[in-house]
Design a protein around this motif. Structure first.
Motif, PDB file in Angstrom:
ATOM      1  N   LEU A 189       3.150  17.031  35.161  1.00  0.00           N
ATOM      2  CA  LEU A 189       1.793  17.394  35.565  1.00  0.00           C
ATOM      3  C   LEU A 189       1.622  17.253  37.075  1.00  0.00           C
ATOM      4  N   ARG A 190       2.260  16.241  37.671  1.00  0.00           N
ATOM      5  CA  ARG A 190       2.149  16.047  39.120  1.00  0.00           C
ATOM      6  C   ARG A 190       2.811  17.191  39.897  1.00  0.00           C
ATOM      7  N   THR A 191       3.819  17.824  39.316  1.00  0.00           N
ATOM      8  CA  THR A 191       4.490  18.919  40.026  1.00  0.00           C
ATOM      9  C   THR A 191       3.565  20.113  40.206  1.00  0.00           C
ATOM     10  N   ILE A 192       2.569  20.236  39.380  1.00  0.00           N
ATOM     11  CA  ILE A 192       1.617  21.346  39.490  1.00  0.00           C
ATOM     12  C   ILE A 192       0.836  21.241  40.802  1.00  0.00           C
ATOM     13  N   PHE A 193       0.474  20.021  41.183  1.00  0.00           N
ATOM     14  CA  PHE A 193      -0.370  19.820  42.361  1.00  0.00           C
ATOM     15  C   PHE A 193       0.418  19.485  43.627  1.00  0.00           C
ATOM     16  N   GLY A 194       1.712  19.214  43.484  1.00  0.00           N
ATOM     17  CA  GLY A 194       2.539  18.883  44.648  1.00  0.00           C
ATOM     18  C   GLY A 194       2.407  17.426  45.031  1.00  0.00           C
ATOM     19  N   GLY A 195       3.176  17.014  46.028  1.00  0.00           N
ATOM     20  CA  GLY A 195       3.150  15.636  46.507  1.00  0.00           C
ATOM     21  C   GLY A 195       4.219  14.792  45.856  1.00  0.00           C
ATOM     22  N   GLU A 196       4.210  13.515  46.209  1.00  0.00           N
ATOM     23  CA  GLU A 196       5.217  12.592  45.687  1.00  0.00           C
ATOM     24  C   GLU A 196       5.031  12.357  44.203  1.00  0.00           C
ATOM     25  N   ILE A 197       6.131  12.296  43.497  1.00  0.00           N
ATOM     26  CA  ILE A 197       6.100  11.980  42.066  1.00  0.00           C
ATOM     27  C   ILE A 197       6.500  10.509  41.935  1.00  0.00           C
ATOM     28  N   HIS A 198       5.496   9.657  41.891  1.00  0.00           N
ATOM     29  CA  HIS A 198       5.699   8.208  41.927  1.00  0.00           C
ATOM     30  C   HIS A 198       6.570   7.705  40.782  1.00  0.00           C
ATOM     31  N   GLU A 199       6.463   8.332  39.614  1.00  0.00           N
ATOM     32  CA  GLU A 199       7.251   7.897  38.462  1.00  0.00           C
ATOM     33  C   GLU A 199       8.746   8.017  38.748  1.00  0.00           C
ATOM     34  N   TYR A 200       9.154   9.089  39.392  1.00  0.00           N
ATOM     35  CA  TYR A 200      10.564   9.290  39.703  1.00  0.00           C
ATOM     36  C   TYR A 200      10.999   8.442  40.902  1.00  0.00           C
ATOM     37  N   THR A 201      10.115   8.240  41.863  1.00  0.00           N
ATOM     38  CA  THR A 201      10.440   7.364  42.995  1.00  0.00           C
ATOM     39  C   THR A 201      10.719   5.957  42.483  1.00  0.00           C
ATOM     40  N   GLU A 202       9.886   5.467  41.595  1.00  0.00           N
ATOM     41  CA  GLU A 202      10.070   4.138  41.017  1.00  0.00           C
ATOM     42  C   GLU A 202      11.372   4.076  40.215  1.00  0.00           C
ATOM     43  N   LEU A 203      11.643   5.106  39.420  1.00  0.00           N
ATOM     44  CA  LEU A 203      12.864   5.157  38.629  1.00  0.00           C
ATOM     45  C   LEU A 203      14.100   5.087  39.519  1.00  0.00           C
ATOM     46  N   LEU A 204      14.116   5.866  40.602  1.00  0.00           N
ATOM     47  CA  LEU A 204      15.277   5.879  41.486  1.00  0.00           C
ATOM     48  C   LEU A 204      15.422   4.582  42.270  1.00  0.00           C
ATOM     49  N   ASN A 205      14.312   3.979  42.697  1.00  0.00           N
ATOM     50  CA  ASN A 205      14.387   2.678  43.383  1.00  0.00           C
ATOM     51  C   ASN A 205      14.966   1.604  42.463  1.00  0.00           C
ATOM     52  N   GLN A 206      14.499   1.575  41.227  1.00  0.00           N
ATOM     53  CA  GLN A 206      15.018   0.606  40.252  1.00  0.00           C
ATOM     54  C   GLN A 206      16.496   0.866  39.971  1.00  0.00           C
ATOM     55  N   SER A 207      16.860   2.129  39.863  1.00  0.00           N
ATOM     56  CA  SER A 207      18.249   2.492  39.581  1.00  0.00           C
ATOM     57  C   SER A 207      19.172   2.080  40.722  1.00  0.00           C
ATOM     58  N   ARG A 208      18.737   2.291  41.958  1.00  0.00           N
ATOM     59  CA  ARG A 208      19.550   1.892  43.118  1.00  0.00           C
ATOM     60  C   ARG A 208      19.750   0.381  43.135  1.00  0.00           C
ATOM     61  N   GLU A 209      18.687  -0.373  42.876  1.00  0.00           N
ATOM     62  CA  GLU A 209      18.798  -1.836  42.851  1.00  0.00           C
ATOM     63  C   GLU A 209      19.766  -2.291  41.766  1.00  0.00           C
ATOM     64  N   GLN A 210      19.679  -1.680  40.577  1.00  0.00           N
ATOM     65  CA  GLN A 210      20.571  -2.070  39.484  1.00  0.00           C
ATOM     66  C   GLN A 210      22.019  -1.685  39.779  1.00  0.00           C
ATOM     67  N   ALA A 211      22.240  -0.505  40.350  1.00  0.00           N
ATOM     68  CA  ALA A 211      23.595  -0.082  40.713  1.00  0.00           C
ATOM     69  C   ALA A 211      24.170  -1.026  41.762  1.00  0.00           C
ATOM     70  N   LEU A 212      23.352  -1.434  42.735  1.00  0.00           N
ATOM     71  CA  LEU A 212      23.790  -2.363  43.775  1.00  0.00           C
ATOM     72  C   LEU A 212      24.164  -3.721  43.172  1.00  0.00           C
ATOM     73  N   GLU A 213      23.352  -4.220  42.244  1.00  0.00           N
ATOM     74  CA  GLU A 213      23.653  -5.495  41.584  1.00  0.00           C
ATOM     75  C   GLU A 213      24.946  -5.409  40.786  1.00  0.00           C
ATOM     76  N   ARG A 214      25.160  -4.282  40.101  1.00  0.00           N
ATOM     77  CA  ARG A 214      26.395  -4.110  39.332  1.00  0.00           C
ATOM     78  C   ARG A 214      27.607  -4.035  40.266  1.00  0.00           C
ATOM     79  N   MET A 215      27.440  -3.387  41.415  1.00  0.00           N
ATOM     80  CA  MET A 215      28.529  -3.324  42.386  1.00  0.00           C
ATOM     81  C   MET A 215      28.865  -4.728  42.890  1.00  0.00           C
ATOM     82  N   LYS A 216      27.832  -5.521  43.206  1.00  0.00           N
ATOM     83  CA  LYS A 216      28.047  -6.895  43.674  1.00  0.00           C
ATOM     84  C   LYS A 216      28.774  -7.717  42.606  1.00  0.00           C
ATOM     85  N   ASP A 217      28.361  -7.578  41.348  1.00  0.00           N
ATOM     86  CA  ASP A 217      29.015  -8.306  40.259  1.00  0.00           C
ATOM     87  C   ASP A 217      30.480  -7.885  40.130  1.00  0.00           C
ATOM     88  N   HIS A 218      30.745  -6.586  40.250  1.00  0.00           N
ATOM     89  CA  HIS A 218      32.111  -6.085  40.162  1.00  0.00           C
ATOM     90  C   HIS A 218      32.948  -6.652  41.306  1.00  0.00           C
TER      91      HIS A 218
END
Length: 120
Positions: free
Chosen positions: A43-72
């Motif tokens: 629905l947000r893509t209809i009006f344009g602008g930042e899609i906060h749901e995906y920004t949050e998803l990618l930020n969380q994913s980067r943090e988790q990938a970084l933690e897994r890299m550190k553990d490895h």
């Protein structure tokens, strides 16, 4: 040096010297938004602008990938990771893969006079 792993995007750490290069290390995560999040994001893509749901998803994913890299890297015997980088891609239409990778090394604090880093 404290017990925390040193993570840098550069190929060196000022004030430290590499005593052992262990090798390639990584952390990987594949995530998907729930159906509700995908509907709101669509629905947000209809009006344009930042899609906060995906920004949050990618930020969380980067943090988790970084933690897994550190553990490895820790499991390999490293106390630092140099040249850290991220990569991401989409799998299907609803999943995102995020990879954190770098070079696992053992470093120790420099003693004496520290020379500036010179790149030839």
């Amino acid at each position: 040096m404290n017990d925390d792993m040193i993570i840098v995007s550069t190929p060196y750490i000022p004030g430290y010297r590499v005593t052992k290069t262990i090798g390639f290390t990584w952390g990987l995560i594949v995530r998907s938004r729930g159906v509700g999040g995908n509907i709101v994001a669509s629905l947000r893509t209809i009006f344009g602008g930042e899609i906060h749901e995906y920004t949050e998803l990618l930020n969380q994913s980067r943090e988790q990938a970084l933690e897994r890299m550190k553990d490895h890297a820790k499991s390999m015997g490293a106390n630092a990771v140099l040249s850290v980088d991220f990569d991401s891609s989409e799998l299907g239409q609803s999943m995102t893969e995020v990879l954190a990778c770098g070079t696992a090394v053992v470093v120790e604090k420099e003693t004496g006079t520290i020379e500036p880093v010179r790149l030839a």
